[in-house]
Scaffold this active site. Structure first.
Site, short mmCIF file in Angstrom:
data_model
loop_
_atom_site.label_atom_id
_atom_site.label_comp_id
_atom_site.label_asym_id
_atom_site.label_seq_id
_atom_site.Cartn_x
_atom_site.Cartn_y
_atom_site.Cartn_z
N SER A 16 32.87 -15.49 59.03
CA SER A 16 33.83 -15.11 57.98
C SER A 16 33.83 -16.14 56.85
O SER A 16 34.59 -16.01 55.90
CB SER A 16 35.24 -14.97 58.58
OG SER A 16 35.58 -16.12 59.32
N ASN A 44 43.24 -19.36 66.86
CA ASN A 44 44.06 -18.14 66.79
C ASN A 44 45.41 -18.39 66.11
O ASN A 44 45.84 -17.60 65.27
CB ASN A 44 44.28 -17.57 68.20
CG ASN A 44 42.97 -17.22 68.87
OD1 ASN A 44 41.92 -17.22 68.22
ND2 ASN A 44 43.00 -16.92 70.16
N HIS A 74 59.06 18.68 35.47
CA HIS A 74 57.90 19.57 35.65
C HIS A 74 56.91 19.44 34.48
O HIS A 74 56.19 20.38 34.18
CB HIS A 74 58.31 21.04 35.79
CG HIS A 74 59.45 21.27 36.72
ND1 HIS A 74 59.28 21.54 38.06
CD2 HIS A 74 60.79 21.23 36.51
CE1 HIS A 74 60.47 21.68 38.63
NE2 HIS A 74 61.40 21.49 37.71
N SER A 90 33.56 4.74 22.70
CA SER A 90 32.57 5.52 23.44
C SER A 90 31.19 5.13 22.93
O SER A 90 31.02 4.82 21.76
CB SER A 90 32.82 7.01 23.20
OG SER A 90 31.62 7.73 23.35
N LYS A 122 35.99 8.08 19.21
CA LYS A 122 36.80 7.87 20.41
C LYS A 122 37.44 6.49 20.48
O LYS A 122 36.84 5.50 20.10
CB LYS A 122 35.94 8.03 21.68
CG LYS A 122 35.46 9.43 21.95
CD LYS A 122 36.56 10.42 22.32
CE LYS A 122 37.17 10.14 23.67
NZ LYS A 122 36.24 10.42 24.77
N ASN A 139 39.40 4.86 23.76
CA ASN A 139 39.73 5.27 25.12
C ASN A 139 40.74 4.34 25.80
O ASN A 139 40.68 3.13 25.62
CB ASN A 139 38.46 5.32 25.98
CG ASN A 139 37.51 6.41 25.50
OD1 ASN A 139 37.95 7.42 24.97
ND2 ASN A 139 36.23 6.18 25.68
N GLU A 158 43.58 3.67 32.72
CA GLU A 158 42.73 4.45 33.64
C GLU A 158 42.23 3.59 34.80
O GLU A 158 42.21 4.02 35.95
CB GLU A 158 41.53 5.02 32.88
CG GLU A 158 41.91 6.15 31.94
CD GLU A 158 40.72 6.62 31.12
OE1 GLU A 158 40.35 7.78 31.26
OE2 GLU A 158 40.15 5.82 30.35
N TYR A 198 45.09 -12.19 70.69
CA TYR A 198 44.14 -12.24 69.58
C TYR A 198 42.92 -11.38 69.89
O TYR A 198 42.42 -11.35 71.01
CB TYR A 198 43.68 -13.69 69.31
CG TYR A 198 42.65 -13.74 68.19
CD1 TYR A 198 43.04 -13.79 66.86
CD2 TYR A 198 41.28 -13.66 68.47
CE1 TYR A 198 42.10 -13.78 65.84
CE2 TYR A 198 40.33 -13.66 67.45
CZ TYR A 198 40.75 -13.72 66.14
OH TYR A 198 39.83 -13.70 65.13
N GLN A 243 39.96 -10.56 62.13
CA GLN A 243 39.20 -11.19 61.04
C GLN A 243 39.11 -10.24 59.84
O GLN A 243 38.95 -10.68 58.71
CB GLN A 243 37.80 -11.57 61.54
CG GLN A 243 36.96 -12.30 60.52
CD GLN A 243 35.79 -13.04 61.18
OE1 GLN A 243 36.01 -14.04 61.85
NE2 GLN A 243 34.59 -12.54 61.02
N LYS A 250 41.41 -10.25 56.38
CA LYS A 250 41.29 -11.15 55.22
C LYS A 250 40.75 -10.47 53.97
O LYS A 250 41.35 -10.57 52.90
CB LYS A 250 40.44 -12.36 55.58
CG LYS A 250 41.23 -13.34 56.36
CD LYS A 250 40.40 -14.31 57.13
CE LYS A 250 41.12 -14.64 58.41
NZ LYS A 250 41.24 -13.49 59.36
#
Ligand code: ARG
Length: 464
Positions: free
Chosen positions: A28, A115, A161, A282, A288, A290, A295, A322, A327, A330
């Site tokens: 790890s 542990n 709505h 764009s 454009k 954006n 997003e 444990y 692991q 993380k």
């Protein structure tokens, strides 16, 4: 690091080195190096406690602590770069300590296990990050309040709505998101209480015969208390799940706000313009601009929800205590925390300098629809007409307007009076958007006085 193969990590019962693929699969260190500061903090506290309990001498404790601080300096100077053979951050630190101190370094791991050590590190790390997230939520709240205050006279259509319902103050709309952020802060503060319990001293699973003082290490590390049960201490990851659930709601809120900004910025709404600071172009269409920032935030919410599901799935079948499955907590936590912090910062910047509301468009929007129809009914109610009857009469009026392609305010008074004699000339004032909004004086409503009070309260609450 001088180590070649992790086979030397293990006790003498091992004869052969690990298969190289398995060595990589098992390690790890590639990501838990993130926990280095916390691992050092935990080890310093553990060494001091071993010294004050007489498990090692005070001088030995002091030398171990110096060694650990040296590793911290080496890391700051970019000179501590453990590799695969170190397996994880805990082994990497211990190994370097032994290199620095010789046999004395081998005393650090007395009375503890990886542990309880890893559980301590992760909690220390997450506790700090929760505090960072809290600060990031406050920054976003202030950015929203800033926009709300700059436009405290501006109205925006309120929707249900996604159909125009009743006009509201733009500040009221933005304050709704401030309230969501406040709940996020409260939820994280609550999770923090359970993150802030110390498992150290549970050792591998059953406690230790070494005469340690768990409360000393816990208090040195700023924990509010210790786990009562050693098995639970090393096998609890509820706090990680709880954190990810709270983080998921943060992202859900940010995603909803993003969705609104995205359609507000569309040509159909044009309630906001995006500044060059936060908009992108764009590669093909020169016209454009954006809304990539909202997003991306909307899109990134999925990662955090995914981590929540991943963590729940990870713990669901695990026997005490444990298991190496842990692991896996993380990368989920590291990515989840980074995503939340990044998205909060991006949204704060968007509201600080990335968008401009268009008061004229908003004003035109609230003036050109039937979102004052409820107020016509309320006007009649004020004159003693039962609500349901008023509601039907106004429905008829709206129908007439639609047929004739006019707005309510364009109907002459006699047409109103044909519908009900209670209508008088003051009906025209009663249905202006400003009056409609001002009239909603109920507590927590969109009336101007209510909104001004909410703004003041939030500023006082945030101390700005
Ligand atoms: N790298 C491990 C983890 O992240 C540390 C604990 C390992 N403990 C063990 N008994 N193998 O969970």
């Amino acid at each position: 690091m001088a180590v070649e193969s992790s086979s030397s990590t293990w006790s003498n019962r091992f004869e052969q080195g690990l298969n190289p693929f398995i060595e990589r699969f098992n390690a790890s260190i590639g990501f838990d190096i993130h926990l280095l500061q916390e691992d050092l903090d935990g080890s310093v506290a553990h060494a001091r406690m071993l010294g004050s309990c007489g498990v090692i001498s005070e001088t030995e404790a002091a030398r171990i602590i110096e060694g650990l601080q040296q590793i911290r300096q080496e890391a700051a100077a970019g000179q501590f770069n453990p590799g695969l053979a170190d397996e994880d951050v805990h082994f990497a630190v211990e190994r370097r300590l032994i290199e620095l101190l010789g046999p004395l370094g081998k005393k650090l791991h007395t009375g503890r296990s990886r542990n309880d050590q890893v559980g301590t590190d992760v909690r220390l790390w997450l506790r700090r990050r929760i505090d960072d997230i809290d600060a990031a939520l406050v920054r976003l709240e202030k950015a929203l309040l800033g926009q709300a205050e700059r436009h405290n006279e501006v109205l925006i259509p309120g929707y249900t709505h996604l159909q125009r319902a009743q006009p509201v103050c733009l500040a009221h709309h933005l304050l709704a998101y401030v309230q969501m952020a406040e709940r996020d802060r409260a939820r994280l503060a609550d999770v923090r209480k359970r993150v802030n319990l110390c498992p150290l001293g549970a050792a591998a699973l059953a406690g230790t015969p070494v005469p340690i003082d768990r409360r000393q290490t816990a208090s040195e590390l700023g924990f509010e208390g210790i786990y009562a049960n050693s098995l639970d201490a090393v096998s609890d990851r509820d706090f990680a799940v709880e954190f990810m659930a709270a983080a998921s709601l943060v992202l859900a809120h940010l995603s909803r706000l993003s969705e609104e900004v995205i359609f507000w910025a569309s040509e159909e709404f044009a309630f906001v313009g995006l500044t060059d600071r936060c908009a992108t172009g764009s590669s093909l269409m020169p016209q454009k601009k954006n809304p990539d920032v909202p997003e991306l935030v909307r899109g990134k919410s999925g990662r955090v929800f995914g981590h929540l599901m991943g963590l729940l799935t990870m713990i669901k079948g695990l026997p005490l205590a444990y298991n190496k499955d842990f692991q896996e907590d993380k990368e989920a936590l590291f990515d989840g925390v980074r995503t939340v912090l990044d998205c909060l910062e991006a949204m704060a910047i968007l509201f600080e300098e990335g968008l401009e509301f268009r008061p004229q468009r908003l004003e035109a929007a609230v003036a050109s629809d039937f979102s004052n129809a409820t107020d016509v009914a309320d006007y009649l109610v004020g004159k003693g007409v039962p609500f349901r009857e008023a509601y039907q009469l106004v429905g008829g009026l709206v129908k007439t307007c639609l047929v004739e392609n006019v707005l309510l305010r364009e109907l002459p008074l006699e047409r109103w009076q044909q519908v009900h004699p209670a209508f008088e000339a003051d009906i025209f004032e009663a249905i202006t958007p400003r009056q409609v909004v001002a009239a909603r004086r109920s507590e927590g409503g969109t009336g101007f006085d209510q909104v001004a009070a909410q703004l003041r309260q939030m500023r006082a609450h945030l101390g700005t």
